[in-house]
Design a protein around this motif. Structure first.
Motif, PDB file in Angstrom:
ATOM      1  N   ARG A   1     -23.331  24.128  40.853  1.00  0.00           N
ATOM      2  CA  ARG A   1     -24.692  24.680  40.799  1.00  0.00           C
ATOM      3  C   ARG A   1     -25.717  23.575  40.497  1.00  0.00           C
ATOM      4  NH1 ARG A   1     -25.295  29.620  41.584  1.00  0.00           N
ATOM      5  NH2 ARG A   1     -27.382  29.680  40.625  1.00  0.00           N
ATOM      6  N   GLY A   2     -25.478  22.434  41.129  1.00  0.00           N
ATOM      7  CA  GLY A   2     -26.429  21.333  41.046  1.00  0.00           C
ATOM      8  C   GLY A   2     -26.254  20.424  39.852  1.00  0.00           C
ATOM      9  N   ARG A   3     -25.287  20.719  38.970  1.00  0.00           N
ATOM     10  CA  ARG A   3     -25.100  19.892  37.774  1.00  0.00           C
ATOM     11  C   ARG A   3     -23.817  19.066  37.886  1.00  0.00           C
ATOM     12  NH1 ARG A   3     -28.600  20.919  33.815  1.00  0.00           N
ATOM     13  NH2 ARG A   3     -29.843  22.849  33.927  1.00  0.00           N
ATOM     14  N   PHE A   4     -23.926  17.800  37.486  1.00  0.00           N
ATOM     15  CA  PHE A   4     -22.799  16.873  37.558  1.00  0.00           C
ATOM     16  C   PHE A   4     -21.685  17.324  36.617  1.00  0.00           C
ATOM     17  CE2 PHE A   4     -20.907  12.955  35.615  1.00  0.00           C
ATOM     18  CZ  PHE A   4     -20.099  12.619  36.691  1.00  0.00           C
ATOM     19  N   LYS A   5     -20.440  17.390  37.152  1.00  0.00           N
ATOM     20  CA  LYS A   5     -19.315  17.867  36.358  1.00  0.00           C
ATOM     21  C   LYS A   5     -18.188  16.838  36.234  1.00  0.00           C
ATOM     22  CE  LYS A   5     -20.688  21.963  35.187  1.00  0.00           C
ATOM     23  NZ  LYS A   5     -20.890  22.296  33.743  1.00  0.00           N
ATOM     24  N   GLN A   6     -17.894  16.117  37.305  1.00  0.00           N
ATOM     25  CA  GLN A   6     -16.723  15.238  37.257  1.00  0.00           C
ATOM     26  C   GLN A   6     -16.870  14.106  38.266  1.00  0.00           C
ATOM     27  OE1 GLN A   6     -12.826  16.494  38.894  1.00  0.00           O
ATOM     28  NE2 GLN A   6     -12.004  16.211  36.814  1.00  0.00           N
ATOM     29  N   ALA A   7     -16.233  12.973  37.935  1.00  0.00           N
ATOM     30  CA  ALA A   7     -16.181  11.838  38.863  1.00  0.00           C
ATOM     31  C   ALA A   7     -14.799  11.217  38.798  1.00  0.00           C
ATOM     32  CB  ALA A   7     -17.240  10.803  38.511  1.00  0.00           C
TER      33      ALA A   7
ATOM     34  N   LYS B   1     -27.854  13.386  37.551  1.00  0.00           N
ATOM     35  CA  LYS B   1     -26.950  14.318  36.872  1.00  0.00           C
ATOM     36  C   LYS B   1     -27.282  15.765  37.234  1.00  0.00           C
ATOM     37  CE  LYS B   1     -25.443  10.557  35.163  1.00  0.00           C
ATOM     38  NZ  LYS B   1     -26.430   9.670  35.769  1.00  0.00           N
ATOM     39  N   THR B   2     -28.465  15.946  37.837  1.00  0.00           N
ATOM     40  CA  THR B   2     -28.861  17.263  38.327  1.00  0.00           C
ATOM     41  C   THR B   2     -29.429  17.098  39.731  1.00  0.00           C
ATOM     42  OG1 THR B   2     -29.422  17.977  36.086  1.00  0.00           O
ATOM     43  CG2 THR B   2     -30.286  19.303  37.911  1.00  0.00           C
ATOM     44  N   LEU B   3     -28.918  17.871  40.676  1.00  0.00           N
ATOM     45  CA  LEU B   3     -29.401  17.795  42.054  1.00  0.00           C
ATOM     46  C   LEU B   3     -30.719  18.548  42.196  1.00  0.00           C
ATOM     47  CD1 LEU B   3     -26.045  18.453  43.964  1.00  0.00           C
ATOM     48  CD2 LEU B   3     -27.080  16.247  43.366  1.00  0.00           C
ATOM     49  N   LYS B   4     -31.399  18.311  43.295  1.00  0.00           N
ATOM     50  CA  LYS B   4     -32.682  18.982  43.541  1.00  0.00           C
ATOM     51  C   LYS B   4     -32.504  20.432  43.987  1.00  0.00           C
ATOM     52  CE  LYS B   4     -35.351  14.824  44.601  1.00  0.00           C
ATOM     53  NZ  LYS B   4     -36.174  14.103  45.611  1.00  0.00           N
ATOM     54  N   LYS B   5     -31.245  20.795  44.299  1.00  0.00           N
ATOM     55  CA  LYS B   5     -30.937  22.177  44.668  1.00  0.00           C
ATOM     56  C   LYS B   5     -29.674  22.593  43.921  1.00  0.00           C
ATOM     57  CE  LYS B   5     -32.862  21.806  49.354  1.00  0.00           C
ATOM     58  NZ  LYS B   5     -32.590  21.981  50.804  1.00  0.00           N
ATOM     59  N   PRO B   6     -29.523  23.865  43.583  1.00  0.00           N
ATOM     60  CA  PRO B   6     -28.344  24.325  42.829  1.00  0.00           C
ATOM     61  C   PRO B   6     -27.111  24.470  43.723  1.00  0.00           C
ATOM     62  CG  PRO B   6     -29.780  26.174  43.278  1.00  0.00           C
ATOM     63  CD  PRO B   6     -30.499  24.964  43.801  1.00  0.00           C
ATOM     64  N   ALA B   7     -26.662  23.356  44.263  1.00  0.00           N
ATOM     65  CA  ALA B   7     -25.543  23.383  45.210  1.00  0.00           C
ATOM     66  C   ALA B   7     -24.232  23.077  44.502  1.00  0.00           C
ATOM     67  CB  ALA B   7     -25.785  22.361  46.311  1.00  0.00           C
TER      68      ALA B   7
ATOM     69  N   GLU C   1     -20.752  10.973  52.408  1.00  0.00           N
ATOM     70  CA  GLU C   1     -19.801  11.943  52.965  1.00  0.00           C
ATOM     71  C   GLU C   1     -19.724  13.176  52.071  1.00  0.00           C
ATOM     72  OE1 GLU C   1     -14.976  12.266  53.694  1.00  0.00           O
ATOM     73  OE2 GLU C   1     -15.918  10.282  53.709  1.00  0.00           O
ATOM     74  N   ILE C   2     -19.653  14.340  52.693  1.00  0.00           N
ATOM     75  CA  ILE C   2     -19.500  15.599  51.963  1.00  0.00           C
ATOM     76  C   ILE C   2     -18.105  16.154  52.243  1.00  0.00           C
ATOM     77  CG2 ILE C   2     -20.260  18.003  51.827  1.00  0.00           C
ATOM     78  CD1 ILE C   2     -23.101  17.031  52.427  1.00  0.00           C
ATOM     79  N   ASN C   3     -17.321  16.344  51.177  1.00  0.00           N
ATOM     80  CA  ASN C   3     -16.025  17.013  51.323  1.00  0.00           C
ATOM     81  C   ASN C   3     -16.186  18.535  51.307  1.00  0.00           C
ATOM     82  OD1 ASN C   3     -14.042  14.626  49.380  1.00  0.00           O
ATOM     83  ND2 ASN C   3     -14.588  14.625  51.533  1.00  0.00           N
ATOM     84  N   GLU C   4     -17.125  19.002  50.471  1.00  0.00           N
ATOM     85  CA  GLU C   4     -17.323  20.450  50.337  1.00  0.00           C
ATOM     86  C   GLU C   4     -18.745  20.689  49.843  1.00  0.00           C
ATOM     87  OE1 GLU C   4     -14.217  23.010  48.425  1.00  0.00           O
ATOM     88  OE2 GLU C   4     -15.778  23.273  46.891  1.00  0.00           O
ATOM     89  N   VAL C   5     -19.402  21.721  50.379  1.00  0.00           N
ATOM     90  CA  VAL C   5     -20.742  22.055  49.899  1.00  0.00           C
ATOM     91  C   VAL C   5     -20.989  23.551  50.059  1.00  0.00           C
ATOM     92  CG1 VAL C   5     -21.875  21.572  52.131  1.00  0.00           C
ATOM     93  CG2 VAL C   5     -23.202  21.465  50.011  1.00  0.00           C
ATOM     94  N   VAL C   6     -21.578  24.130  49.022  1.00  0.00           N
ATOM     95  CA  VAL C   6     -22.071  25.506  49.079  1.00  0.00           C
ATOM     96  C   VAL C   6     -23.536  25.434  48.696  1.00  0.00           C
ATOM     97  CG1 VAL C   6     -21.892  27.845  48.188  1.00  0.00           C
ATOM     98  CG2 VAL C   6     -19.822  26.448  48.453  1.00  0.00           C
ATOM     99  N   LEU C   7     -24.403  25.753  49.655  1.00  0.00           N
ATOM    100  CA  LEU C   7     -25.842  25.633  49.459  1.00  0.00           C
ATOM    101  C   LEU C   7     -26.443  26.982  49.074  1.00  0.00           C
ATOM    102  CD1 LEU C   7     -26.526  23.385  52.559  1.00  0.00           C
ATOM    103  CD2 LEU C   7     -26.745  22.678  50.170  1.00  0.00           C
ATOM    104  N   PRO C   8     -27.661  26.976  48.546  1.00  0.00           N
ATOM    105  CA  PRO C   8     -28.328  28.248  48.237  1.00  0.00           C
ATOM    106  C   PRO C   8     -28.403  29.141  49.472  1.00  0.00           C
ATOM    107  CG  PRO C   8     -29.539  26.402  47.290  1.00  0.00           C
ATOM    108  CD  PRO C   8     -28.476  25.812  48.161  1.00  0.00           C
ATOM    109  N   ALA C   9     -28.537  30.423  49.249  1.00  0.00           N
ATOM    110  CA  ALA C   9     -28.559  31.408  50.339  1.00  0.00           C
ATOM    111  C   ALA C   9     -29.567  31.008  51.411  1.00  0.00           C
ATOM    112  CB  ALA C   9     -28.900  32.789  49.777  1.00  0.00           C
TER     113      ALA C   9
END
Length: 699
Positions: free
Chosen positions: A141-147, A171-177, A237-245
């Motif tokens: 949801r746009g917040r950094f969790k793991q690296a 550490k926080t993206l511009k969208k809650p992805a 590169e994007i492995n996985e993404v879920v964007l806002p509706a």
């Protein structure tokens, strides 16, 4: 009935070579990926892997699933929590030239046809290949969790706390992805120098290069160390993404890069959508010349198929995607095998050892020889015939051997016997001279009138650096010597058509052409004549300085003069010679000795008898480069290298072959090599090809 494939017999020496290469590569993989302390350059490592890959391709029975050619990265380092990747992480296959790139593109087309992609008209995204540490980040949801690091592609190291300390990674993206993203952490060249200076003062081991500085900075058990270093990153590169509706996942690589940028992640802006292979090649050529000017290290261009559905359809091999490839920049280093060591006899009778190599491509050209300088260099390297070596080509000169890989040495390889080899070249014995300045001992043929020495003197006299007598090759000179027709340079100007026709293989046309070239050379500029004489320590630049001095002192009112008139130079003292700008102590002594020797005075008289005329060096009306040192690198469309040298000298400038603190200008053509990077690091004035004409016209 299907014909059985013929089994390929694998020679025992090939089996030994493959096993030795695997062991050597695994050792360097561990040093690079786990210890962050490489022993050899990336380019030398790539060359070892390329050799192993070629042997495995040629002898399929030697392939093994645990071969380094099938591995990605290395196992995680002890001390870090291990992270199993949700998506397999890959490395790229490499190509090294246009032919290999075109072959890769053709393989894409063939595979696309095979799997039924009937509308396959590829577009490519070209991105700079940043030389850093690959990282995989997860956002919820746009917040950094793991690296995590890439590790072996399946399991990496948890570096969450360290990435959290890198200010340039949001550490926080511009969208809650929800996002799993791949990128490269790097450190600037300037920060690399700062850290190494700090470590030098503290007495700590220095980092080898910016890539390993970045890796070592991230793989710290104490995140405060990471925080103290200015790390940066690019994501691609994007492995996985879920964007806002309402927002859909990108369908192309170009859209992927735009989305990452929109999310606030740093993306390298130097990428291009290429619609043809020609556009890819143009992008590659542009960045081959320009990449050293970036703040970060770049070692090539990554080329990816743009459409992601086609990427998935084409798939992956055991270690790399089929739909992408890394086109590496021309290597300044490579590995090869020494096939022989021979002694090369120079114009002054000096013996220079030269390594004959298995041909290898380096800096865009195929080389088969490397300079060894002197006997001491062979001993320092402990070099033997059969050794695998790392060679380095700095700019446009013959490459040097910088390192021997002793673990790849074949059984029974013996040290090189310099004295025995020298005695074969110099039957009259050898003499030695300590040239000082850290250059070691030079060996010479003792008999200055020996056949081999005279042949090389005459060859140099007729060469392009000398009087440029077309058709008078080393082979022809040997025939003339064997027929007792020439013994010194003056004899060349006494040759007749009858003399030449008496030689085996010489026809009338060849004889007339050679005599015409000899007649043309009989009217010689003084500086070319002095160079051609092959006086020790007197190269082209020194000969130019001496010609300018003699012309002004003795021949200022002459249109031309006789070689016999040069005997006046014998009146000059050692101090007189030393006062000439550009003439050092050794050159001054050599000039004094040459112009006072009776045999050389007689040689000048014989040139006169043969009708040779010399032309003094005129004072220049334009001396805009007076006192300036210019280095040339690369190739030019409008000029040959000799034309550039002549023009620079005509403006009073000095041409040097190496870039250093005393260099004033670097003229840069296509494929410039390592000189450009060094010039930039020294802050020198760089003249690109499109500005060379104005530079030489004084504008």
């Amino acid at each position: 009935m299907t014909k059985a494939k013929k089994k390929i017999t694998v020679p025992s020496e090939v089996r030994r070579r493959v096993e030795a290469l695997r062991s050597e590569i695994d050792r360097h993989r561990h040093a690079y990926h786990v210890l962050d302390s490489p022993v050899i350059s990336d380019q030398a490592y790539d060359a070892l892997v390329a050799e192993l890959s070629e042997l495995e391709r040629r002898y399929p029975s030697l392939r093994r699933p645990d071969s380094p050619t099938e591995k990605v990265g290395a196992a995680p380092r002890e001390g870090f929590v291990k992270v199993r990747h949700k998506y397999r992480q890959w490395s790229f296959d490499n190509v090294f030239d246009e032919e290999e790139f075109r072959a890769w593109a053709e393989r894409l087309r063939r595979r696309a046809a095979k799997i039924g992609l009937s509308d396959f008209v590829p577009e490519y995204v070209c991105e700079l290949k940043i030389d850093g540490l690959k990282v995989i980040l997860r956002y919820e949801r746009g917040r950094f969790k793991q690296a995590a690091t890439r590790g072996d592609g399946r399991v990496g190291e948890d570096i969450t706390a360290n990435i959290a300390a890198v200010e340039t990674i949001p550490k926080t993206l511009k969208k809650p992805a929800d996002l799993i993203v791949v990128g490269e952490v790097w450190i600037s060249k300037r920060e690399f120098e700062r850290i190494n200076a700090q470590r030098r003062r503290a007495g700590e081991p220095l980092f080898a290069n910016p890539r390993n500085t970045a890796a070592g900075s991230l793989r710290q058990l104490d995140p405060t160390v990471t925080a103290g270093r200015k790390l940066e990153a690019f994501f691609y590169e994007i492995n996985e993404v879920v964007l806002p509706a309402g927002e859909s996942r990108p369908q192309t690589q170009a859209a992927t890069l735009r989305l990452l940028s929109a999310l606030g992640l740093p993306v390298n802006t130097h990428w291009k959508l290429a619609r043809t292979e020609e556009e890819v090649e143009n992008f590659y050529r542009f960045w081959t010349d320009k990449h050293t000017g970036e703040a970060y290290q770049v070692d090539g261009v990554v080329i990816k198929l743009n459409r992601i559905d086609w990427q998935k359809a084409l798939g992956w091999t055991a270690k790399a995607p089929r739909f992408a490839v890394a086109w590496k920049f021309p290597a300044e280093q490579a590995t090869t095998v020494v096939e022989d060591i021979v002694l090369q006899l120079g114009r002054t009778g000096a013996l220079t050892p030269v390594a004959h190599l298995r041909p290898v491509k380096i800096a865009g050209t195929v080389v088969s020889r490397a300079s060894l300088h002197n006997k001491d260099e062979i001993a320092r390297l402990d070099l033997r015939v059969g050794d695998t070596v790392i060679i380095e080509k700095a700019g446009d000169i013959i490459p040097d051997i910088v390192k021997v890989l002793p673990d790849l040495r074949p059984p029974g390889a013996k040290p090189f016997d310099f004295r025995r080899a020298a005695e074969k070249v110099c039957p009259g014995g050898i003499a030695r001279e300590d040239v000082g300045g850290g250059k070691g001992v030079i060996y010479y043929c003792r008999d200055k009138n020996g056949y081999e020495v005279v042949r090389e003197k005459l060859t140099y006299f007729a060469s392009k650096k000398g009087l440029d007598i077309a058709g008078l090759s080393r082979c022809t000179i040997a025939k003339l010597m064997d027929a007792s027709l020439i013994d010194d340079p003056a004899d060349i100007f006494f040759l007749t058509e009858e003399n030449l026709l008496s030689l085996e293989g010489f026809k009338e046309k060849a004889a007339r052409n050679l005599l015409e070239a000899v007649r043309a050379a009989a009217a010689a500029p003084l500086e070319k004549f002095l160079t051609a004489l092959g006086i020790r320590h007197i190269g082209e630049e020194t000969a130019l300085a001496v010609a300018a001095y003699l012309s002004e002192k003795f021949f200022s009112g002459f249109e031309s003069f006789s070689p016999r008139d040069l005997v006046v130079a014998g009146e000059l003292s050692l101090d007189d010679w030393s006062r000439i700008e550009g003439v050092g102590d050794k050159a001054a002594r050599a000039l004094r000795e040459w112009f006072t020797a009776a045999e050389n005075i007689r040689l000048l008289e014989r040139f006169d008898e043969a009708g040779v005329r010399l032309f003094p060096l005129r004072s220049r009306s334009d001396t805009s480069l007076r006192g300036k040192t210019v280095v040339i690198t690369g190739t030019f469309d409008a000029y040959t290298r000799e034309e550039l040298k002549e023009k620079i000298r005509s403006l009073g400038g000095k041409v040097s072959s190496t870039v250093g603190a005393k260099t004033d200008f670097l003229l840069v053509g296509r494929k410039p090599g390592g000189k450009l990077a060094k010039a930039r690091s020294l802050g020198l004035k760089i003249i690109p090809e499109e500005e060379v004409e104005d530079f030489l016209s004084g504008e």
